[in-house]
Structure formats: C-alpha cells, structure tokens
Design a protein around this motif. Structure first.
Motif, mmCIF file in Angstrom:
data_model
loop_
_atom_site.group_PDB
_atom_site.id
_atom_site.type_symbol
_atom_site.label_atom_id
_atom_site.label_comp_id
_atom_site.label_asym_id
_atom_site.label_seq_id
_atom_site.Cartn_x
_atom_site.Cartn_y
_atom_site.Cartn_z
ATOM 1 N N LEU A 1 -1.612 -19.345 -3.813
ATOM 2 C CA LEU A 1 -0.908 -18.911 -2.604
ATOM 3 C C LEU A 1 0.384 -18.177 -2.916
ATOM 4 C CD1 LEU A 1 -1.351 -21.946 -0.170
ATOM 5 C CD2 LEU A 1 -2.719 -19.878 -0.385
ATOM 6 N N ARG A 2 0.855 -18.289 -4.159
ATOM 7 C CA ARG A 2 2.107 -17.627 -4.511
ATOM 8 C C ARG A 2 2.011 -16.102 -4.363
ATOM 9 N NH1 ARG A 2 2.447 -19.468 -9.205
ATOM 10 N NH2 ARG A 2 3.613 -21.358 -8.671
ATOM 11 N N THR A 3 0.871 -15.539 -4.820
ATOM 12 C CA THR A 3 0.730 -14.076 -4.776
ATOM 13 C C THR A 3 0.674 -13.537 -3.352
ATOM 14 O OG1 THR A 3 -0.381 -14.063 -6.917
ATOM 15 C CG2 THR A 3 -0.706 -12.150 -5.506
ATOM 16 N N PRO A 4 -0.209 -14.062 -2.467
ATOM 17 C CA PRO A 4 -0.212 -13.518 -1.093
ATOM 18 C C PRO A 4 1.083 -13.761 -0.350
ATOM 19 C CG PRO A 4 -1.669 -15.405 -1.282
ATOM 20 C CD PRO A 4 -1.282 -15.040 -2.657
ATOM 21 N N ILE A 5 1.757 -14.875 -0.611
ATOM 22 C CA ILE A 5 3.038 -15.127 0.059
ATOM 23 C C ILE A 5 4.066 -14.098 -0.401
ATOM 24 C CG2 ILE A 5 4.969 -16.741 0.185
ATOM 25 C CD1 ILE A 5 2.944 -19.013 0.201
ATOM 26 N N THR A 6 4.065 -13.807 -1.685
ATOM 27 C CA THR A 6 4.990 -12.796 -2.214
ATOM 28 C C THR A 6 4.716 -11.435 -1.600
ATOM 29 O OG1 THR A 6 5.151 -14.022 -4.298
ATOM 30 C CG2 THR A 6 5.841 -11.720 -4.322
ATOM 31 N N ILE A 7 3.398 -11.089 -1.478
ATOM 32 C CA ILE A 7 3.033 -9.796 -0.889
ATOM 33 C C ILE A 7 3.492 -9.729 0.564
ATOM 34 C CG2 ILE A 7 1.086 -8.371 -0.200
ATOM 35 C CD1 ILE A 7 -0.395 -9.402 -2.671
ATOM 36 N N ILE A 8 3.239 -10.790 1.316
ATOM 37 C CA ILE A 8 3.615 -10.817 2.732
ATOM 38 C C ILE A 8 5.130 -10.689 2.875
ATOM 39 C CG2 ILE A 8 3.705 -12.282 4.781
ATOM 40 C CD1 ILE A 8 0.961 -13.397 3.941
ATOM 41 N N ARG A 9 5.851 -11.466 2.081
ATOM 42 C CA ARG A 9 7.318 -11.433 2.189
ATOM 43 C C ARG A 9 7.868 -10.059 1.813
ATOM 44 N NH1 ARG A 9 11.512 -15.763 -0.611
ATOM 45 N NH2 ARG A 9 13.425 -14.777 0.160
ATOM 46 N N GLY A 10 7.292 -9.458 0.739
ATOM 47 C CA GLY A 10 7.781 -8.152 0.316
ATOM 48 C C GLY A 10 7.567 -7.094 1.375
ATOM 49 N N HIS A 11 6.392 -7.075 1.987
ATOM 50 C CA HIS A 11 6.121 -6.065 3.012
ATOM 51 C C HIS A 11 6.967 -6.294 4.259
ATOM 52 C CE1 HIS A 11 2.676 -4.921 0.542
ATOM 53 N NE2 HIS A 11 2.562 -3.829 1.312
ATOM 54 N N LEU A 12 7.167 -7.546 4.627
ATOM 55 C CA LEU A 12 8.006 -7.814 5.797
ATOM 56 C C LEU A 12 9.453 -7.413 5.541
ATOM 57 C CD1 LEU A 12 6.576 -11.248 7.037
ATOM 58 C CD2 LEU A 12 6.209 -8.976 8.032
ATOM 59 N N GLU A 13 9.942 -7.669 4.315
ATOM 60 C CA GLU A 13 11.320 -7.304 4.007
ATOM 61 C C GLU A 13 11.513 -5.783 3.967
ATOM 62 O OE1 GLU A 13 12.113 -9.238 0.337
ATOM 63 O OE2 GLU A 13 12.606 -11.186 1.252
ATOM 64 N N LEU A 14 10.470 -5.041 3.536
ATOM 65 C CA LEU A 14 10.587 -3.588 3.398
ATOM 66 C C LEU A 14 10.149 -2.837 4.654
ATOM 67 C CD1 LEU A 14 9.206 -3.194 -0.234
ATOM 68 C CD2 LEU A 14 11.609 -3.162 0.507
ATOM 69 N N MET A 15 9.621 -3.586 5.615
ATOM 70 C CA MET A 15 9.097 -2.932 6.816
ATOM 71 C C MET A 15 10.240 -2.277 7.610
ATOM 72 S SD MET A 15 6.707 -4.516 9.821
ATOM 73 C CE MET A 15 7.991 -5.666 10.330
ATOM 74 N N GLY A 16 10.090 -0.993 7.930
ATOM 75 C CA GLY A 16 11.115 -0.275 8.673
ATOM 76 C C GLY A 16 10.827 -0.216 10.160
ATOM 77 N N ASP A 17 11.424 0.790 10.824
ATOM 78 C CA ASP A 17 11.273 0.912 12.264
ATOM 79 C C ASP A 17 10.145 1.830 12.669
ATOM 80 O OD1 ASP A 17 13.455 -0.739 12.582
ATOM 81 O OD2 ASP A 17 14.892 0.931 12.554
ATOM 82 N N ASP A 18 9.532 2.488 11.688
ATOM 83 C CA ASP A 18 8.449 3.405 12.009
ATOM 84 C C ASP A 18 7.238 2.628 12.520
ATOM 85 O OD1 ASP A 18 7.048 5.883 12.098
ATOM 86 O OD2 ASP A 18 6.027 5.253 10.255
ATOM 87 N N PRO A 19 6.699 2.947 13.710
ATOM 88 C CA PRO A 19 5.561 2.202 14.280
ATOM 89 C C PRO A 19 4.336 2.220 13.372
ATOM 90 C CG PRO A 19 6.603 3.532 15.963
ATOM 91 C CD PRO A 19 7.244 3.937 14.669
ATOM 92 N N GLN A 20 4.056 3.358 12.754
ATOM 93 C CA GLN A 20 2.892 3.427 11.868
ATOM 94 C C GLN A 20 3.067 2.508 10.665
ATOM 95 O OE1 GLN A 20 0.048 4.883 12.314
ATOM 96 N NE2 GLN A 20 -0.777 4.336 10.280
ATOM 97 N N GLU A 21 4.263 2.499 10.134
ATOM 98 C CA GLU A 21 4.552 1.616 8.994
ATOM 99 C C GLU A 21 4.446 0.149 9.412
ATOM 100 O OE1 GLU A 21 8.196 0.675 5.854
ATOM 101 O OE2 GLU A 21 8.333 2.383 7.232
ATOM 102 N N GLN A 22 4.886 -0.158 10.607
ATOM 103 C CA GLN A 22 4.805 -1.522 11.100
ATOM 104 C C GLN A 22 3.350 -1.962 11.280
ATOM 105 O OE1 GLN A 22 7.173 -1.672 14.670
ATOM 106 N NE2 GLN A 22 9.129 -1.666 13.546
ATOM 107 N N ARG A 23 2.514 -1.036 11.838
ATOM 108 C CA ARG A 23 1.105 -1.375 12.023
ATOM 109 C C ARG A 23 0.425 -1.634 10.674
ATOM 110 N NH1 ARG A 23 1.557 2.545 16.185
ATOM 111 N NH2 ARG A 23 0.837 4.187 14.753
ATOM 112 N N GLU A 24 0.728 -0.809 9.683
ATOM 113 C CA GLU A 24 0.135 -0.992 8.358
ATOM 114 C C GLU A 24 0.596 -2.319 7.731
ATOM 115 O OE1 GLU A 24 1.238 2.413 6.157
ATOM 116 O OE2 GLU A 24 -0.171 3.781 7.186
ATOM 117 N N ALA A 25 1.893 -2.615 7.923
ATOM 118 C CA ALA A 25 2.416 -3.861 7.355
ATOM 119 C C ALA A 25 1.771 -5.083 8.029
ATOM 120 C CB ALA A 25 3.942 -3.904 7.494
#
Length: 473
Positions: free
Chosen positions: A266-290
């Motif tokens: 579970l360490r790897t998917p949690i790290t991936i989820i946290r990284g994408h959430l932390e880097l997620m910007g305000d762009d709607p397309q980027e948010q949908r992908e994240a």
C-alpha cells in the motif's frame, strides 16, 4: 518462609507425595490391624485345639476304665488323676489342675504360677465348677483360658479335671511381632516415599519443561518446543502443547506477513495518490486526470486488501463450505466463464472421463482458484494462443488443469511463483490485476482442500497448471 511453604505445597509433586503417604499410612494401619486380628485368632484357635486334645486324652483314659466293671481306677478319681498326670506332660504355658471333692488335689507342675496357686482366686473358682465349660478370662496377672471336665463315679460327682493355658507370653510374642512388622512397614513407607518423590519428579519433569517453555514464550520467539520420549498423559500433554505452539507460531507468522504485505504494497499507491494530489493545480483537465488516477489507485488498493483478507481467511478452519459437486457441470461452467474473459482459442478437454463424477469441495473457492489460473493465462497469451481447460479422475486423485501456449515461465522464476507478491524477471508471474497475489490465493485454496498444485512450463511453449485434489468420493 510462609510463602516458601505455600509454594512448596502448591507443587503437584508435593501433593502427590502427601497423598501417597496418606494412602500408604492408611493401608499400613489397616494391614497391621488385619495382621493383629489374624494372629490372635490363630493363637486362640491353636490354644483351644491343644486344650481339647489334652481333654480328649483324659476322656479316653477315663472311658476305658469306666467300661470295666469293678475297675478300681474307674471308682477312684484320685487314682485316675494320678495316672494321667504321670503319663502326660503339658505344653509350654499349659497346666493340668485336678479338683477332688470340691478341693484342689494336684497339678501337672509343682512350680505353679501365682495365678494357679491352690489358695488363689482362680482355683477357688474352679473348685465350684460341676459342668464342662470353656472360658477365657483376663486377670491382672495375664490372660488365661481354661477347659473343665467333671468326673462322676456312678451317679456321684467326684471332681473336675481342668486344662489351663496362660496365653500372656504368647500374646506378648504376638505383640513383639506386630511391633517388628510395624517398624519394617514404617521403614518401607519412608523408603517408598523417597522413591515416590524421585519418581514423581521424573514423571513431572516434562511439566517443568512445559512451564519453562511457556515462560520463555514471547511475541518475537515462538519456537520453544518440549522434547519428550515415551508415552502416557504427560507425553500427550507435551504433544498438545507443541501443536498449540505450532498453531500460534503460524498465526503470528501470518499476522506479521499480513502486516508486512499491507505496508509494502500500500505504500506505493498511497505515495502516488499523495504526490498527484499535492501537485494538482487549478486546471480542470489536470484535476480530472488526477482524480481518475486517484480512483484507479484506490480501486487497486481495494482489490489488494480483498486479496490479502482472502489469504488470511484461508488459514481458518471455516474457510471452506464443502459440498458434493458434479465435476462435469463445474467444468462446463468454468469454460463458459473463461471464454468471457478474453478472446483466445479456448478448448474444453476430458468431459467424457468425468461424466457423472462428483467431488467433495467448495464450489465457490474452486471456481475462484481456476478462474485465477485462467486470468493468469490470458495475461501471458495472445489472441491466437490456445488455452485448454480439462479434468480427469483416478482412484486417488481429481485433476483439473489450465494449459496455455503462451510465453511460458523462466526456470529461475518457477520456484517463487506461488509466493505472495512474487513477480518473475520476465514479468510472466502476475495475479489479479497485477497484484502478485493471484497464484498465492490459488495455492491457499487448494491447500485448504488438502490438495496440491503442479506446474509444467517452458519459455516460449507455454505453461500447464494442474490442481490435484484427493478423491474423497
């Protein structure tokens, strides 16, 4: 001191010894009482028989002469007494007393004990007797037994012949014998108690080992076992303890493995989820992908957790729900489900050999195991490859196989493919959705059924997984 005594008394060895001593002491008392009673009964019987034997001799002498008419011996009681006393010698502690015309006449010994002196109370009592009688009296000077026989000349009472036996000496000998027996039995009791103490310690030694092993058990060390040779209840207890430790060790091992697996996977998917959430910007397309990526990782985590829970449950006794299964129908259902997974060249084999065959197993778990093998085969084959499902039965085995003509498994990977999260160097070994648990789940299900799973594979030619179950028809 008090605590030491309480601890000593609470030991099984001490209690066994105490109850042994109580039992043996009670048995000794009963035995001594029985021996004493038997010896005195035999003494009284021997004395009585001896006295009646002496009386019979006197009666024979009297009757012989009484039958002769005019015999002076028959008419003269004094002469009869004199003849008998001169001819017969009494045994030890036995005396003949003769009473003539109500007075002491003579005795078998001149050195009479004080109790039998002519002016003694007993002799005065004997001078009054006119009937035959047997009596036993306890006097201040000892125990006596006497037997009387009245003498008649014609119709006239002339006197009494008395056999007296003083049993004091013999009774003292019996008492001395009982004292000696008691001393011997006490020494036997002491020696037997020492042997019982040592024997109890030897017998209970495995219990001490059991206690020591139990005290040394910790969560990090469950390897303690008791080694005992022999048979009996203690051996059975030790075996039960060892079996319990095996189960505990297995349970703790499974628990640690489950925890380690959860943390590792579970360490790897949690790290991936946290990284994408932390880097997620305000762009709607980027948010949908994240968000899509996060949902995919969460689904993978849920699948992984379900697989781990299944592996943990497979160690429990209630994991399976056994029933009779029609093997031909089961294989037809599996074949239909397999065809829906992916477009491959599918083939069902061996249906004729298993017609009307029933096996004993868990339909749901067996379906789960075979479908994992099928899914694994589809992940390592192409649409033009052949995947065959089949079954066969012998006198001892039920065989179910999944065979493919895919890429195969490297020899160096084959020993590890059933381990949790194992993946081969060539990436042929995968579980459901690539979790690395699919084949581990298959093996757990088959082991729960008391069976095994075999693998035959070569790189470039494909693989054959064969489930082997015991034939319990």
């Amino acid at each position: 001191m008090k605590k030491s005594l309480i601890r000593l008394w609470s030991q099984a060895r001490t209690q066994i010894l105490v109850w042994y001593i109580v039992l043996m002491s009670g048995s000794t008392v009963v035995a001594i009482g029985a021996i004493r009673h038997t010896l005195f009964v035999e003494l009284d019987a021997r004395v009585k028989n001896s006295m009646y034997q002496e009386l019979e001799e006197f009666k024979r002498l009297h009757l012989e002469h009484r039958l002769i008419e005019g015999d002076t011996l028959a008419e003269n009681a004094a002469t009869l007494f004199d003849v008998f006393l001169s001819r017969n010698v009494p045994e030890d502690d036995e005396f003949y007393i003769t009473i003539l015309d109500g007075r002491f006449y003579d005795a078998s010994s001149r050195a009479l004990p004080k109790l039998l002196q002519p002016d003694g109370q007993l002799v005065k009592q004997l001078e009054k007797i006119t009937l035959q009688e047997f009596r036993q009296n306890a006097t201040s000077e000892g125990e006596i037994v006497y037997l009387t026989y009245p003498i008649y000349v014609g119709e006239r009472f002339k006197g009494v012949f008395v056999v007296v036996h003083i049993t004091t000496g013999e009774r003292e000998e019996v008492q001395d014998m009982l004292v000696a027996i008691t001393n011997i039995m006490l020494w036997v009791l002491v020696i037997a108690s020492v042997i019982a103490w040592l024997t109890a310690g030897r017998i209970l030694k495995p219990l001490q080992s059991l206690t020591k092993a139990a005290r040394s058990i910790s969560e990090s060390d469950l390897t303690q076992r008791i080694v005992i040779k022999g048979n009996g209840e203690v051996m059975e207890l030790a075996n039960t303890f060892n079996d319990m430790m095996e189960r505990l060790e297995q349970a703790f091992t499974n628990q640690r493995q489950f925890t380690n697996d959860i943390g590792h996977e579970l360490r790897t998917p949690i790290t991936i989820i946290r990284g994408h959430l932390e880097l997620m910007g305000d762009d709607p397309q980027e948010q949908r992908e994240a968000i899509a990526l996060v949902i995919d990782e969460l689904d993978r985590m849920a699948s992984l957790v379900n697989d781990l829970i299944l592996l943990a449950k497979s160690e429990q006794p209630a994991f399976l729900r056994l029933e009779l299964i029609a093997l031909e129908l089961l294989m037809a259902e599996l074949y239909a489900k397999a065809q829906a997974i992916a477009p491959r060249q599918w083939k069902l084999e061996g249906q004729d050999a298993i017609a009307d065959v029933q096996i004993y197993g868990d339909r749901y778990r067996l379906t789960q195991a075979v479908m994992n093998l099928v899914l694994n085969a589809t992940q390592h084959t192409n649409p033009i490859d052949l995947i065959s499902l089949g079954a066969n039965i012998t006198n001892t085995e039920v065989q179910i196989w999944v065979e493919d003509t895919g890429e195969g498994i490297a020899p160096e990977d084959q020993p590890h493919i059933f381990k949790r999260f194992s993946r081969g160097n060539h990436h042929q070994i995968r579980g459901i959705e690539g979790s690395g648990l699919g084949l581990a789940i298959v093996q757990s299900i088959i082991h729960a059924h008391g069976g095994t799973i075999r693998l035959q594979s070569n790189l470039g030619t494909g693989s054959t997984f064969t489930i082997v179950l015991p034939n319990n028809r």
